[in-house]
Design a protein around this motif. Sequence first.
Motif, PDB file in Angstrom:
ATOM      1  N   ASN A  74       0.830  -1.206   0.000  1.00  0.00           N
ATOM      2  CA  ASN A  74       0.000   0.000   0.000  1.00  0.00           C
ATOM      3  C   ASN A  74       0.868   1.262   0.000  1.00  0.00           C
ATOM      4  O   ASN A  74       0.663   2.167  -0.811  1.00  0.00           O
ATOM      5  N   ALA A  75       1.836   1.319   0.911  1.00  0.00           N
ATOM      6  CA  ALA A  75       2.680   2.515   1.024  1.00  0.00           C
ATOM      7  C   ALA A  75       3.526   2.716  -0.232  1.00  0.00           C
ATOM      8  O   ALA A  75       3.678   3.845  -0.718  1.00  0.00           O
ATOM      9  N   THR A  76       4.065   1.639  -0.776  1.00  0.00           N
ATOM     10  CA  THR A  76       4.873   1.731  -1.994  1.00  0.00           C
ATOM     11  C   THR A  76       4.027   2.190  -3.176  1.00  0.00           C
ATOM     12  O   THR A  76       4.450   3.046  -3.961  1.00  0.00           O
ATOM     13  N   ALA A  77       2.829   1.635  -3.292  1.00  0.00           N
ATOM     14  CA  ALA A  77       1.933   2.031  -4.386  1.00  0.00           C
ATOM     15  C   ALA A  77       1.541   3.499  -4.260  1.00  0.00           C
ATOM     16  O   ALA A  77       1.452   4.214  -5.263  1.00  0.00           O
ATOM     17  N   THR A  78       1.335   3.965  -3.046  1.00  0.00           N
ATOM     18  CA  THR A  78       0.966   5.367  -2.841  1.00  0.00           C
ATOM     19  C   THR A  78       2.135   6.281  -3.166  1.00  0.00           C
ATOM     20  O   THR A  78       1.958   7.325  -3.805  1.00  0.00           O
ATOM     21  N   SER A  79       3.339   5.899  -2.765  1.00  0.00           N
ATOM     22  CA  SER A  79       4.518   6.687  -3.106  1.00  0.00           C
ATOM     23  C   SER A  79       4.670   6.782  -4.622  1.00  0.00           C
ATOM     24  O   SER A  79       4.937   7.864  -5.165  1.00  0.00           O
ATOM     25  N   SER A  80       4.467   5.672  -5.319  1.00  0.00           N
ATOM     26  CA  SER A  80       4.541   5.664  -6.787  1.00  0.00           C
ATOM     27  C   SER A  80       3.444   6.522  -7.404  1.00  0.00           C
ATOM     28  O   SER A  80       3.690   7.267  -8.360  1.00  0.00           O
ATOM     29  N   TYR A  81       2.254   6.418  -6.855  1.00  0.00           N
ATOM     30  CA  TYR A  81       1.134   7.231  -7.336  1.00  0.00           C
ATOM     31  C   TYR A  81       1.464   8.719  -7.198  1.00  0.00           C
ATOM     32  O   TYR A  81       1.246   9.503  -8.120  1.00  0.00           O
ATOM     33  N   LEU A  82       2.005   9.094  -6.048  1.00  0.00           N
ATOM     34  CA  LEU A  82       2.350  10.499  -5.820  1.00  0.00           C
ATOM     35  C   LEU A  82       3.463  10.954  -6.765  1.00  0.00           C
ATOM     36  O   LEU A  82       3.432  12.083  -7.251  1.00  0.00           O
ATOM     37  N   SER A  83       4.415  10.096  -7.042  1.00  0.00           N
ATOM     38  CA  SER A  83       5.477  10.437  -7.991  1.00  0.00           C
ATOM     39  C   SER A  83       4.904  10.644  -9.385  1.00  0.00           C
ATOM     40  O   SER A  83       5.332  11.542 -10.114  1.00  0.00           O
ATOM     41  N   THR A  84       3.943   9.808  -9.767  1.00  0.00           N
ATOM     42  CA  THR A  84       3.279   9.959 -11.058  1.00  0.00           C
ATOM     43  C   THR A  84       2.531  11.288 -11.118  1.00  0.00           C
ATOM     44  O   THR A  84       2.578  11.997 -12.115  1.00  0.00           O
ATOM     45  N   GLN A  85       1.840  11.626 -10.034  1.00  0.00           N
ATOM     46  CA  GLN A  85       1.121  12.895  -9.962  1.00  0.00           C
ATOM     47  C   GLN A  85       2.103  14.064 -10.056  1.00  0.00           C
ATOM     48  O   GLN A  85       1.810  15.085 -10.668  1.00  0.00           O
ATOM     49  N   LEU A  86       3.256  13.880  -9.450  1.00  0.00           N
ATOM     50  CA  LEU A  86       4.292  14.905  -9.471  1.00  0.00           C
ATOM     51  C   LEU A  86       4.709  15.214 -10.908  1.00  0.00           C
ATOM     52  O   LEU A  86       4.838  16.376 -11.295  1.00  0.00           O
ATOM     53  N   LEU A  87       4.864  14.180 -11.699  1.00  0.00           N
ATOM     54  CA  LEU A  87       5.271  14.366 -13.092  1.00  0.00           C
ATOM     55  C   LEU A  87       4.174  15.014 -13.926  1.00  0.00           C
ATOM     56  O   LEU A  87       4.452  15.760 -14.860  1.00  0.00           O
ATOM     57  N   SER A  88       2.913  14.733 -13.583  1.00  0.00           N
ATOM     58  CA  SER A  88       1.808  15.269 -14.382  1.00  0.00           C
ATOM     59  C   SER A  88       1.401  16.680 -13.961  1.00  0.00           C
ATOM     60  O   SER A  88       0.611  17.320 -14.624  1.00  0.00           O
ATOM     61  N   THR A  89       1.943  17.187 -12.855  1.00  0.00           N
ATOM     62  CA  THR A  89       1.647  18.533 -12.386  1.00  0.00           C
ATOM     63  C   THR A  89       2.795  19.442 -12.814  1.00  0.00           C
ATOM     64  O   THR A  89       3.531  19.958 -11.993  1.00  0.00           O
ATOM     65  N   THR A  90       2.913  19.648 -14.101  1.00  0.00           N
ATOM     66  CA  THR A  90       4.089  20.324 -14.629  1.00  0.00           C
ATOM     67  C   THR A  90       4.152  21.818 -14.332  1.00  0.00           C
ATOM     68  O   THR A  90       5.232  22.368 -14.225  1.00  0.00           O
ATOM     69  N   ASN A  91       3.027  22.496 -14.177  1.00  0.00           N
ATOM     70  CA  ASN A  91       3.048  23.950 -14.029  1.00  0.00           C
ATOM     71  C   ASN A  91       3.047  24.452 -12.596  1.00  0.00           C
ATOM     72  O   ASN A  91       3.432  25.581 -12.344  1.00  0.00           O
ATOM     73  N   ASP A  92       2.591  23.653 -11.652  1.00  0.00           N
ATOM     74  CA  ASP A  92       2.420  24.116 -10.286  1.00  0.00           C
ATOM     75  C   ASP A  92       3.593  23.655  -9.421  1.00  0.00           C
ATOM     76  O   ASP A  92       3.634  22.523  -8.940  1.00  0.00           O
ATOM     77  N   THR A  93       4.564  24.553  -9.216  1.00  0.00           N
ATOM     78  CA  THR A  93       5.770  24.188  -8.471  1.00  0.00           C
ATOM     79  C   THR A  93       5.471  23.909  -7.000  1.00  0.00           C
ATOM     80  O   THR A  93       6.119  23.055  -6.402  1.00  0.00           O
ATOM     81  N   LEU A  94       4.510  24.623  -6.426  1.00  0.00           N
ATOM     82  CA  LEU A  94       4.142  24.378  -5.032  1.00  0.00           C
ATOM     83  C   LEU A  94       3.536  22.982  -4.883  1.00  0.00           C
ATOM     84  O   LEU A  94       3.900  22.231  -3.969  1.00  0.00           O
ATOM     85  N   MET A  95       2.642  22.625  -5.790  1.00  0.00           N
ATOM     86  CA  MET A  95       2.032  21.289  -5.748  1.00  0.00           C
ATOM     87  C   MET A  95       3.097  20.218  -5.935  1.00  0.00           C
ATOM     88  O   MET A  95       3.087  19.203  -5.245  1.00  0.00           O
ATOM     89  N   LYS A  96       4.042  20.462  -6.830  1.00  0.00           N
ATOM     90  CA  LYS A  96       5.129  19.502  -7.039  1.00  0.00           C
ATOM     91  C   LYS A  96       5.911  19.304  -5.743  1.00  0.00           C
ATOM     92  O   LYS A  96       6.259  18.177  -5.389  1.00  0.00           O
ATOM     93  N   LYS A  97       6.201  20.403  -5.065  1.00  0.00           N
ATOM     94  CA  LYS A  97       6.960  20.340  -3.817  1.00  0.00           C
ATOM     95  C   LYS A  97       6.221  19.502  -2.772  1.00  0.00           C
ATOM     96  O   LYS A  97       6.815  18.635  -2.123  1.00  0.00           O
ATOM     97  N   VAL A  98       4.932  19.727  -2.627  1.00  0.00           N
ATOM     98  CA  VAL A  98       4.141  19.003  -1.626  1.00  0.00           C
ATOM     99  C   VAL A  98       3.998  17.536  -2.021  1.00  0.00           C
ATOM    100  O   VAL A  98       4.121  16.648  -1.169  1.00  0.00           O
ATOM    101  N   LEU A  99       3.773  17.265  -3.291  1.00  0.00           N
ATOM    102  CA  LEU A  99       3.661  15.879  -3.732  1.00  0.00           C
ATOM    103  C   LEU A  99       4.974  15.122  -3.534  1.00  0.00           C
ATOM    104  O   LEU A  99       4.974  13.944  -3.162  1.00  0.00           O
TER     105      LEU A  99
END
Length: 181
Positions: A74-99
């Motif tokens: 569960n934790a590994t899948a969530t970390s991977s999910y968040l990393s994927t979200q990080l890559l898809s949030t290209t314009n929002d640097t604050l969101m990238k930082k939090v993700l």
Amino acid sequence: MGSTSLIFLLSLSFLHFFHQPLLLVAADADFIRKTCKKTDYYDLCVSSLKSNSTSANADTKGLAVIMVGIGMVNATATSSYLSTQLLSTTNDTLMKKVLKECSDKYSYATDALHASLQDLAMESYDYANMHIMAAADYPNACHNAFKRYSGLAYPPEIARREEGLKRICDVVLGIIDLLGW
């Protein structure tokens, strides 16, 4: 590979941490139900353990190991999910930082759960308990990261995953309590 197969493979790999022979007794459905009744999330416990074929031959400690493995997945899948979200949030640097911070927290949760496997193997149940409580708290740090920035809403998918990991950890803690430390 399905999640059940992955969980099964992870569970088998965890057994190498046991320095002493693992006493295996038949963990029939009744044993699993009795064990799960001692946890806060009976349905989660029963469905998780019944979905893992190795639980049929596990003792109480073995059931705890299986649930820790489920938490790690569960934790590994969530970390991977968040990393994927990080890559898809290209314009929002604050969101990238939090993700990124959140992804790291879930990675730390995986590490804490991994440490609890070694503690279980050594029958250091107090340390296993401590590591599992830490794993359950790392998602809270992610939630707090979103709270620090008023413009960021805590995504429902991350909230769902946070709650899932906390419940899995609560089940593990309930099973460890049965080990009589």
